[in-house]
Design an enzyme around this catalytic site. Structure first.
Site, PDB file in Angstrom:
ATOM      1  N   LYS A   1       0.850  -1.201   0.000  1.00 51.13           N
ATOM      2  CA  LYS A   1       0.000   0.000   0.000  1.00 51.13           C
ATOM      3  C   LYS A   1       0.884   1.249   0.000  1.00 51.13           C
ATOM      4  O   LYS A   1       0.607   2.218  -0.708  1.00 51.13           O
ATOM      5  CB  LYS A   1      -0.934  -0.017   1.216  1.00 51.13           C
ATOM      6  CG  LYS A   1      -2.063  -1.030   1.032  1.00 51.13           C
ATOM      7  CD  LYS A   1      -2.844  -1.320   2.290  1.00 51.13           C
ATOM      8  CE  LYS A   1      -3.826  -2.465   2.026  1.00 51.13           C
ATOM      9  NZ  LYS A   1      -4.515  -2.956   3.212  1.00 51.13           N
TER      10      LYS A   1
ATOM     11  N   GLN B   1      -4.960  -1.667   9.273  1.00 52.93           N
ATOM     12  CA  GLN B   1      -4.761  -2.991   8.666  1.00 52.93           C
ATOM     13  C   GLN B   1      -5.401  -4.070   9.542  1.00 52.93           C
ATOM     14  O   GLN B   1      -5.126  -4.157  10.735  1.00 52.93           O
ATOM     15  CB  GLN B   1      -3.252  -3.248   8.484  1.00 52.93           C
ATOM     16  CG  GLN B   1      -2.926  -4.533   7.780  1.00 52.93           C
ATOM     17  CD  GLN B   1      -3.444  -4.585   6.336  1.00 52.93           C
ATOM     18  OE1 GLN B   1      -3.354  -3.620   5.588  1.00 52.93           O
ATOM     19  NE2 GLN B   1      -4.033  -5.716   5.956  1.00 52.93           N
TER      20      GLN B   1
ATOM     21  N   ASP C   1     -11.190   2.406   3.126  1.00 54.79           N
ATOM     22  CA  ASP C   1     -11.393   0.963   2.991  1.00 54.79           C
ATOM     23  C   ASP C   1     -12.867   0.630   2.725  1.00 54.79           C
ATOM     24  O   ASP C   1     -13.192  -0.477   2.300  1.00 54.79           O
ATOM     25  CB  ASP C   1     -10.989   0.257   4.306  1.00 54.79           C
ATOM     26  CG  ASP C   1      -9.665  -0.469   4.159  1.00 54.79           C
ATOM     27  OD1 ASP C   1      -9.262  -0.764   3.013  1.00 54.79           O
ATOM     28  OD2 ASP C   1      -9.033  -0.754   5.204  1.00 54.79           O
TER      29      ASP C   1
END
Ligand code: NDP
Length: 280
Positions: free
Chosen positions: A52, A96, A119
């Protein structure tokens, strides 16, 4: 002969489009910043986080990295998320997953400001998707829609079967296909006569989390098959939820693993970050 849906190529196109948009925003004095939080050092999570960050670098997004120890308390993590919510320079916040067992993931996701929820996991983002309002869409299913569209595969009016009903993949996938005017069936571990159900699909999306479970007897001749699964064996080889060798010959188009859905997830995360900056 089946068509191979090339996720590497399509994700590269999307990243280049994001890079151009990011450059235009930069010219207007708008910097894009993504905060990435990792708790503990699970090796798989570290690989995802590092990919990422590389994606951000390529696009021109500044990434702020928070690598917290495994024993970080829930309250410490929530305090960091709240601080980043308040920070006007931060456009996106990514925590995460999975988090260590003593931290409630749901609580952390709910604490992220939905305007920074790149997200697309916040209940407000999911609700917006459900009722067709503007919000961030979970990256993997959003990437699958791009794979289909950019491969010239029509979705409207098609029979689509989504195998799997997780909050991250299956459910948002079904909602997105519905938004694209498909007729959608969601199958799961309690579905009866699974093969009969999956064989109805013109487009079969497999997110079952079982290595190579889907063989040709689950697939209608000429169907499009999208394999979301990622599994790594002891020899470090990757496989999907679909037995590619067996299924590919009966399909009209199929995604490989690796090089199919996987690269799209990061491309769509980058897309959401740029979108967040342009919205703000
Ligand atoms: P989950 O484990 O959360 O969900 C799996 C789903 O499959 C559940 O709904 C479950 O049903 C269903 N299922 C399990 N076994 C069967 C079975 N034998 N028959 C029918 N249905 C079954 O997985 P995720 O959605 O998070 O991920 C799915 C796969 O995609 C995994 O391999 C994961 O690694 C991969 N993945 C890949 C990403 C990428 O970027 N390419 C991103 C995210 C995930 P029930 O609900 O009834 O338990």
């Amino acid at each position: 002969m089946y068509k191979l849906i090339d996720g590497k190529k399509i994700s590269a196109q999307i990243k280049d489009e994001c890079r151009e948009k990011a450059a235009r925003l930069n010219e207007q004095g708008i910097k894009i910043t993504l905060a990435v939080i990792q708790v503990g050092n699970d090796p798989a999570s570290s690989v995802y986080v590092s990919n990422k960050k590389k994606g951000c670098e390529y696009i021109g997004i500044q990434s702020l990295s928070y690598e917290l120890p495994e024993d970080t308390s829930e309250e410490e993590l929530l305090a960091l998320v709240r601080k980043l919510n308040e920070d006007k320079n931060v456009n996106g916040i990514l925590v995460q997953l999975p988090l260590p067992g003593h931290i409630c993931e749901d609580k952390v996701i709910r604490t992220i400001d939905s305007h920074k929820d790149v997200d697309g996991f916040h209940p407000e983002s999911v609700g917006a998707l459900c009722i067709g309002q503007l919000g961030f869409v979970s990256c993997t299913p959003a990437g699958i829609i791009q794979l289909l569209r950019r491969s010239g595969i029509d979705i409207a009016g098609k029979e689509c079967v989504v195998l799997g009903r997780s909050n991250i993949v299956g459910k948002p996938m079904a909602l997105l296909l519905l938004r694209e005017n498909a007729t959608v069936t969601v199958a799961h571990s309690q579905t009866k006569n699974l093969k009969e159900v999956t064989r109805r699909a013109d487009i079969l999306i497999v997110a079952v989390g079982k290595s190579q479970m889907i063989t040709k007897d689950y697939v209608k001749e000429g169907a499009v098959v999208i394999d979301v699964g990622i599994h790594r064996n002891a020899a470090n080889q990757l496989s999907g939820d679909v037995n590619f060798e067996d299924v590919a010959p009966v399909c009209s188009a199929i995604t490989p693993v690796p090089g199919g859905v996987g690269p799209m997830t990061i491309a769509m995360l980058m897309h959401n970050c740029v979108e967040s900056a342009s919205r703000s």
